[in-house]
Scaffold this motif. Sequence first.
Motif, PDB file in Angstrom:
ATOM      1  N   LYS A 342      84.051 -23.820   0.575  1.00 17.56           N
ATOM      2  CA  LYS A 342      83.249 -23.990  -0.580  1.00 17.56           C
ATOM      3  C   LYS A 342      83.018 -24.898  -1.101  1.00 17.56           C
ATOM      4  O   LYS A 342      82.094 -25.129  -1.715  1.00 17.56           O
ATOM      5  N   ALA A 343      84.363 -26.370  -1.798  1.00 19.39           N
ATOM      6  CA  ALA A 343      83.706 -27.049  -1.646  1.00 19.39           C
ATOM      7  C   ALA A 343      83.241 -28.119  -1.416  1.00 19.39           C
ATOM      8  O   ALA A 343      82.214 -28.733  -2.340  1.00 19.39           O
ATOM      9  N   LYS A 344      83.216 -27.821  -0.144  1.00 18.62           N
ATOM     10  CA  LYS A 344      81.752 -28.517   0.897  1.00 18.62           C
ATOM     11  C   LYS A 344      80.647 -28.045   1.002  1.00 18.62           C
ATOM     12  O   LYS A 344      79.161 -29.079   0.296  1.00 18.62           O
ATOM     13  N   VAL A 345      79.984 -26.689   0.237  1.00 18.10           N
ATOM     14  CA  VAL A 345      79.316 -26.502  -0.086  1.00 18.10           C
ATOM     15  C   VAL A 345      78.716 -26.745  -1.588  1.00 18.10           C
ATOM     16  O   VAL A 345      77.539 -27.041  -1.693  1.00 18.10           O
ATOM     17  N   ARG A 346      80.102 -26.365  -2.544  1.00 20.09           N
ATOM     18  CA  ARG A 346      79.659 -26.560  -3.774  1.00 20.09           C
ATOM     19  C   ARG A 346      78.778 -27.838  -3.598  1.00 20.09           C
ATOM     20  O   ARG A 346      77.768 -28.507  -4.811  1.00 20.09           O
ATOM     21  N   ASN A 347      79.320 -28.886  -2.917  1.00 16.20           N
ATOM     22  CA  ASN A 347      79.008 -30.806  -2.988  1.00 16.20           C
ATOM     23  C   ASN A 347      77.404 -30.724  -2.638  1.00 16.20           C
ATOM     24  O   ASN A 347      76.735 -31.790  -2.912  1.00 16.20           O
ATOM     25  N   LEU A 348      76.842 -29.634  -0.903  1.00 13.60           N
ATOM     26  CA  LEU A 348      75.147 -29.976  -1.429  1.00 13.60           C
ATOM     27  C   LEU A 348      74.266 -29.202  -2.174  1.00 13.60           C
ATOM     28  O   LEU A 348      73.439 -29.537  -2.498  1.00 13.60           O
ATOM     29  N   TYR A 349      75.482 -28.236  -2.671  1.00 14.62           N
ATOM     30  CA  TYR A 349      74.588 -27.242  -3.950  1.00 14.62           C
ATOM     31  C   TYR A 349      74.089 -28.299  -5.609  1.00 14.62           C
ATOM     32  O   TYR A 349      72.872 -28.402  -5.372  1.00 14.62           O
ATOM     33  N   ASN A 350      75.552 -28.874  -5.854  1.00 14.99           N
ATOM     34  CA  ASN A 350      75.511 -30.681  -7.011  1.00 14.99           C
ATOM     35  C   ASN A 350      74.568 -31.557  -6.223  1.00 14.99           C
ATOM     36  O   ASN A 350      73.785 -31.907  -7.030  1.00 14.99           O
ATOM     37  N   ASN A 351      74.649 -32.049  -5.188  1.00 11.45           N
ATOM     38  CA  ASN A 351      73.481 -32.650  -4.216  1.00 11.45           C
ATOM     39  C   ASN A 351      71.770 -32.054  -5.466  1.00 11.45           C
ATOM     40  O   ASN A 351      71.296 -33.225  -5.184  1.00 11.45           O
ATOM     41  N   MET A 353      70.694 -29.620  -6.997  1.00 11.52           N
ATOM     42  CA  MET A 353      70.790 -29.426  -8.371  1.00 11.52           C
ATOM     43  C   MET A 353      70.173 -30.947  -9.024  1.00 11.52           C
ATOM     44  O   MET A 353      69.047 -31.170  -9.660  1.00 11.52           O
ATOM     45  N   SER A 354      70.966 -32.661  -8.272  1.00  9.61           N
ATOM     46  CA  SER A 354      70.585 -33.884  -9.260  1.00  9.61           C
ATOM     47  C   SER A 354      69.235 -33.987  -8.146  1.00  9.61           C
ATOM     48  O   SER A 354      68.959 -35.250  -9.346  1.00  9.61           O
ATOM     49  N   GLU A 355      69.209 -33.897  -6.831  1.00 11.11           N
ATOM     50  CA  GLU A 355      68.035 -35.218  -6.461  1.00 11.11           C
ATOM     51  C   GLU A 355      66.778 -34.388  -6.118  1.00 11.11           C
ATOM     52  O   GLU A 355      65.564 -34.687  -6.661  1.00 11.11           O
ATOM     53  N   ALA A 356      66.649 -33.193  -5.510  1.00  9.92           N
ATOM     54  CA  ALA A 356      65.832 -32.250  -4.949  1.00  9.92           C
ATOM     55  C   ALA A 356      64.813 -31.782  -6.359  1.00  9.92           C
ATOM     56  O   ALA A 356      65.236 -31.617  -6.811  1.00  9.92           O
ATOM     57  N   ILE A 357      63.497 -31.784  -6.087  1.00 12.04           N
ATOM     58  CA  ILE A 357      62.587 -31.088  -6.794  1.00 12.04           C
ATOM     59  C   ILE A 357      62.241 -29.960  -6.482  1.00 12.04           C
ATOM     60  O   ILE A 357      62.447 -29.326  -5.209  1.00 12.04           O
ATOM     61  N   LYS A 358      62.895 -29.206  -7.445  1.00 13.19           N
ATOM     62  CA  LYS A 358      62.553 -27.455  -7.879  1.00 13.19           C
ATOM     63  C   LYS A 358      61.730 -26.652  -8.300  1.00 13.19           C
ATOM     64  O   LYS A 358      61.110 -27.753  -8.843  1.00 13.19           O
ATOM     65  N   ASP A 359      62.165 -25.701  -8.110  1.00 15.12           N
ATOM     66  CA  ASP A 359      60.533 -24.328  -8.837  1.00 15.12           C
ATOM     67  C   ASP A 359      60.627 -23.880  -9.960  1.00 15.12           C
ATOM     68  O   ASP A 359      62.289 -23.574  -9.813  1.00 15.12           O
ATOM     69  N   TYR A 360      59.832 -23.874 -10.022  1.00 16.71           N
ATOM     70  CA  TYR A 360      60.629 -23.049 -11.612  1.00 16.71           C
ATOM     71  C   TYR A 360      60.451 -21.612 -11.788  1.00 16.71           C
ATOM     72  O   TYR A 360      58.918 -21.806 -10.841  1.00 16.71           O
ATOM     73  N   THR A 361      60.275 -20.663 -12.638  1.00 15.23           N
ATOM     74  CA  THR A 361      59.778 -19.467 -12.848  1.00 15.23           C
ATOM     75  C   THR A 361      59.228 -19.670 -14.166  1.00 15.23           C
ATOM     76  O   THR A 361      58.948 -20.457 -14.610  1.00 15.23           O
ATOM     77  N   PRO A 362      57.995 -18.502 -14.276  1.00 21.37           N
ATOM     78  CA  PRO A 362      57.167 -18.900 -15.781  1.00 21.37           C
ATOM     79  C   PRO A 362      57.394 -18.914 -16.845  1.00 21.37           C
ATOM     80  O   PRO A 362      57.102 -19.497 -17.641  1.00 21.37           O
ATOM     81  N   SER A 363      58.893 -18.460 -16.785  1.00 21.83           N
ATOM     82  CA  SER A 363      59.601 -18.387 -17.851  1.00 21.83           C
ATOM     83  C   SER A 363      60.084 -19.760 -18.447  1.00 21.83           C
ATOM     84  O   SER A 363      60.874 -20.638 -19.418  1.00 21.83           O
ATOM     85  N   GLY A 364      60.075 -20.661 -17.697  1.00 21.35           N
ATOM     86  CA  GLY A 364      60.388 -22.082 -17.144  1.00 21.35           C
ATOM     87  C   GLY A 364      61.764 -22.415 -16.546  1.00 21.35           C
ATOM     88  O   GLY A 364      62.663 -22.900 -16.742  1.00 21.35           O
ATOM     89  N   LYS A 365      62.867 -21.449 -16.288  1.00 22.63           N
ATOM     90  CA  LYS A 365      63.924 -21.503 -15.114  1.00 22.63           C
ATOM     91  C   LYS A 365      64.187 -22.162 -14.035  1.00 22.63           C
ATOM     92  O   LYS A 365      63.013 -21.424 -13.294  1.00 22.63           O
ATOM     93  N   ILE A 366      64.965 -22.597 -13.529  1.00 22.07           N
ATOM     94  CA  ILE A 366      64.577 -22.768 -11.957  1.00 22.07           C
ATOM     95  C   ILE A 366      65.064 -21.989 -11.051  1.00 22.07           C
ATOM     96  O   ILE A 366      66.053 -20.961 -11.795  1.00 22.07           O
ATOM     97  N   LYS A 367      63.944 -21.877 -10.227  1.00 22.92           N
ATOM     98  CA  LYS A 367      64.086 -20.742  -9.262  1.00 22.92           C
ATOM     99  C   LYS A 367      65.734 -21.256  -8.220  1.00 22.92           C
ATOM    100  O   LYS A 367      65.733 -22.023  -8.295  1.00 22.92           O
ATOM    101  N   ARG A 368      66.177 -19.801  -8.117  1.00 20.92           N
ATOM    102  CA  ARG A 368      67.641 -20.220  -6.965  1.00 20.92           C
ATOM    103  C   ARG A 368      66.935 -20.907  -5.595  1.00 20.92           C
ATOM    104  O   ARG A 368      66.216 -20.959  -5.149  1.00 20.92           O
ATOM    105  N   PRO A 369      67.640 -21.549  -5.403  1.00 23.86           N
ATOM    106  CA  PRO A 369      67.617 -21.660  -3.457  1.00 23.86           C
ATOM    107  C   PRO A 369      67.349 -21.454  -3.360  1.00 23.86           C
ATOM    108  O   PRO A 369      67.984 -19.678  -3.072  1.00 23.86           O
ATOM    109  N   SER A 370      66.463 -20.992  -1.866  1.00 23.89           N
ATOM    110  CA  SER A 370      65.913 -20.083  -0.499  1.00 23.89           C
ATOM    111  C   SER A 370      67.224 -20.351  -0.047  1.00 23.89           C
ATOM    112  O   SER A 370      68.430 -20.261   0.090  1.00 23.89           O
TER     113      SER A 370
END
Length: 478
Positions: A342-351, A353-370
């Motif tokens: 889980k710690a390794k998966v969390r590191n990938l998630y944090n990377n 969140m900090s680097e990738a270009i993400k999509d947003y919902t119409p209300s302005g929230k970040i869409k969850r990862p696919s």
Amino acid sequence: MVRGNFGIRHARVTSKRNRHWSAREKLMIIMYYESGHSKRSTADKFNIQPKQLREWINNKEKLLNAAPYTQRLNTGARPKYPYLEAELIEWVKEARSQLKTVTRYMVQAKARLLAKKESYQANYPDIKNAKFSQKWVDGFMSRHKLVNRRKTTVAQRLPEDYVEQQGNFLSYILYRRNEHNYPLSLIGNMDETPMAFNLPSNNTIEQSGTKTVLILSTGHERSNFTVVLACMADGTKLPPVIIFKLKNIPREVFPDGVIIRTNPEGWMNENEMTWWIENVWTRRASRNNNPRSLLVLDSFSAHKTDVVKQRFREKKTDLAVIPGGLTSRLQPLDVSLNRSFKAKVRNLYNNWMSEAIKDYTPSGKIKRPSYSLVASWVKEGWDAIDTSMIRRSFKCCGISNATDGTEDTLIFDFNQLESKINRENLGREVEKDGENNDKENESESEGNDRNELEDDESELKDNYYEENEEQTVIQDWS
């Protein structure tokens, strides 16, 4: 006339070599007797005297509290340096009263330091040559009733009779291994671990003095899924399975090496278990011929239905079920592998969140990862688990240790396992980055790894699976 019997051959008397039984083996024989066999049949099966069995039964409580490798219950000779040990045990108690960690190596180092005192050298002239070996530490811990324990949280509270249940489980493992002599490649462990689409760390670097610390997230903390992990005692990893809370598998491109399943709840159930047995567990053998195997499972209800048990019997698989509340001590995946994964998966998630270009919902929230991105994280995290860590975790739980008792000292040695895991994680990070870190950076990195594991303990608890565990388990000794 005196007749001699010179031609008569006399029987040759040979001395019988006594068999030394360890506490773990004695408990195994006691558990076999208590599972419904008579004293005589039990003694005949294990080639012992009924008197021995009666003595062991009378001393069962002492055997349960003894180290697994102990062959004699008596404490042996008195301590050679009683005053030093008295000061040493007070030091241990003082450190634990302050919630400080005390390891075997710290006890050894403290004893060597105390031995340099002039008062002890005056009372014990030969103390200058004392080595205070790990064997001496074993004796010190036995004399003062000390054991190795790992940190517990509220969710990891051990049952009051955990010593007896733990002894019963390890005895059953040893009995099955003596009966069938499974190779390590056919001794496995499977476990489900729930995860969320939102996996932020609870720790971050912030300006000193800041009162409120906020961390960005996708807001999908309650969108959960299940990851099913399984591995063998020789270090082999079976393909991970992800169970998403969906009716159908999404039309996305998923990575090879990870299996996607869906159901309306997103949890393991009887249908998913039978599917796992047919499609994943059968991969444990290269020829797919279902050789006699041993699988360690927790007492989650879906693992123990009649349909599931019958399917395991068809696959020539013996089940060893861990009593509820003891997975933190007896399940290899829970001891170290799940947290590291889980710690390794969390590191990938944090990377991401900090680097990738993400999509947003119409209300302005970040869409969850696919779903496919999450699957790639799961695969990468599981692939990164070191096989030597898997082998050590099995031995730490007392499942794959040598049956002759030579590796019993590794059972429940959580401190040594954790230190090796931390050193391996540091080594892989240094190799990956291609740079040499000084001691200060290594210490900081090790602390960060530990924080990631603590985050894992404090975030999503296995409530669904824990609530459906049975506290009391009856093993099949037939």
